[in-house]
Write a protein that holds these residues in place. Structure first.
Motif, PDB file in Angstrom:
ATOM      1  N   GLU A 167     -56.305 -21.250 -55.098  1.00 56.24           N
ATOM      2  CA  GLU A 167     -55.773 -20.319 -54.099  1.00 56.24           C
ATOM      3  C   GLU A 167     -56.015 -20.806 -52.675  1.00 56.24           C
ATOM      4  O   GLU A 167     -55.113 -20.749 -51.830  1.00 56.24           O
ATOM      5  CB  GLU A 167     -56.420 -18.935 -54.274  1.00 56.24           C
ATOM      6  N   LEU A 198     -53.261 -24.914 -52.958  1.00 58.72           N
ATOM      7  CA  LEU A 198     -52.004 -24.343 -52.456  1.00 58.72           C
ATOM      8  C   LEU A 198     -51.849 -24.605 -50.967  1.00 58.72           C
ATOM      9  O   LEU A 198     -50.767 -24.963 -50.503  1.00 58.72           O
ATOM     10  CB  LEU A 198     -51.953 -22.845 -52.738  1.00 58.72           C
ATOM     11  N   SER A 208     -50.043 -19.636 -46.156  1.00 60.89           N
ATOM     12  CA  SER A 208     -49.694 -19.502 -47.572  1.00 60.89           C
ATOM     13  C   SER A 208     -50.756 -18.656 -48.259  1.00 60.89           C
ATOM     14  O   SER A 208     -51.900 -18.578 -47.803  1.00 60.89           O
ATOM     15  CB  SER A 208     -49.591 -20.870 -48.249  1.00 60.89           C
ATOM     16  N   CYS A 212     -51.729 -16.747 -52.458  1.00 66.58           N
ATOM     17  CA  CYS A 212     -51.358 -16.430 -53.834  1.00 66.58           C
ATOM     18  C   CYS A 212     -52.554 -15.808 -54.528  1.00 66.58           C
ATOM     19  O   CYS A 212     -53.668 -15.787 -53.988  1.00 66.58           O
ATOM     20  CB  CYS A 212     -50.884 -17.671 -54.594  1.00 66.58           C
ATOM     21  N   LEU A 255     -47.148 -15.192 -54.697  1.00 71.11           N
ATOM     22  CA  LEU A 255     -47.209 -16.441 -53.942  1.00 71.11           C
ATOM     23  C   LEU A 255     -46.285 -16.332 -52.731  1.00 71.11           C
ATOM     24  O   LEU A 255     -45.121 -15.963 -52.865  1.00 71.11           O
ATOM     25  CB  LEU A 255     -46.818 -17.624 -54.818  1.00 71.11           C
TER      26      LEU A 255
END
Length: 262
Positions: free
Chosen positions: A35, A39, A51, A53, A68
């Motif tokens: 996470e 990512l 970003s 998720c 996401l």
């Protein structure tokens, strides 16, 4: 050195405790790594500064990711509800996963001057001029390789939203792909691909309105670059300056077939 049974049992117990602690640490730290680290690194490589998720499940044969988002949290350029990846440990070493299922993918971008822009990604290369095509003609023999091979791939209940001037072009779509043969190296070479799109009435150019259900079925060989493609257009309504194109009575689809066989 002589060890009694109690001492041996104590060492075995301590060993099990250490192994259990390491397993628990890996179980909770790997999702955090996915996470917060992996990512973020992948997203930044494509220009996304933000970003997020949620890793819902991670096991020896399955990865389940939810919520996401790539881009600003309030208005991300790419957002999806869930991603499920089925795999085996032996397959991962061969860069192979059994199945990938993506649900609720939403892509927000802009259609401008014949180009699709998904900030910070620029997809202008997907609309090449004829001169660009001539320059790359000599590279047609190049074999295309996927970064990872898969047995099945699905995108369900998904939407592309493109802003064009004051209008939003909304294109619901779904994709299913499945490999149908392998090359001599054991890598998946030929795939069967199905694409369904149902864009709303759109005005890409002044005076032109297009609405249609698009069903595409294709067989693509990444090794030879051969392909067979069939497009079926139903519920078609094309209008331009008073001219109209529709399907025959009974909504008989317009079928277009394209193939390239070396």
């Amino acid at each position: 050195m002589h060890l009694n049974k109690y001492t041996i049992f104590r060492y075995i117990l301590i060993g099990f405790i250490i192994i259990f602690a390491l397993a628990c640490g890996a179980y909770y730290s790997i999702p955090f790594f996915l996470e917060k680290k992996l990512l973020t690194t992948i997203a930044k490589s494509y220009g996304f500064t933000e970003s997020s998720c949620e890793v819902r499940k991670l096991s020896l044969n399955k990865l389940d990711i939810a919520s996401l988002k790539l881009g600003h949290p309030e208005n991300p350029a790419i957002e999806l509800d869930s991603v499920r990846v089925d795999y085996s440990l032996s397959g991962l070493f061969k860069k192979y996963v059994n199945k990938v299922v993506i649900n609720g993918l939403q892509i927000r971008g802009e259609y401008r001057n014949g180009n699709i822009l998904i900030p910070p990604i620029d997809l202008r290369n997907s609309f090449q001029s004829s001169s660009d095509a001539e320059q790359k003609k000599e590279d047609n023999s190049t074999q295309y390789m996927l970064p990872i091979n898969f047995g099945e791939f699905e995108i369900n209940n998904s939407t592309i939203i493109l802003q064009s001037g004051d209008t939003n072009l909304i294109i619901p779509f779904s994709i299913k792909a499945k490999y149908i043969s392998e090359n001599e190296n054991g890598a998946n070479s030929a795939y069967d691909l199905q694409l369904k799109m149902h864009p709303d009435s759109t005005n890409l150019f002044p005076g032109l309105e297009i609405s249609s259900q698009i069903d595409m079925h294709a067989n693509i060989d990444l090794k030879s670059n051969d392909f067979r493609l069939q497009l079926n257009l139903s519920d078609m309504n094309v209008e331009y300056n008073g001219y109209k194109i529709q399907n025959s009575p009974g909504n008989v689809p317009l079928t277009i077939e394209i193939s390239k066989i070396q």
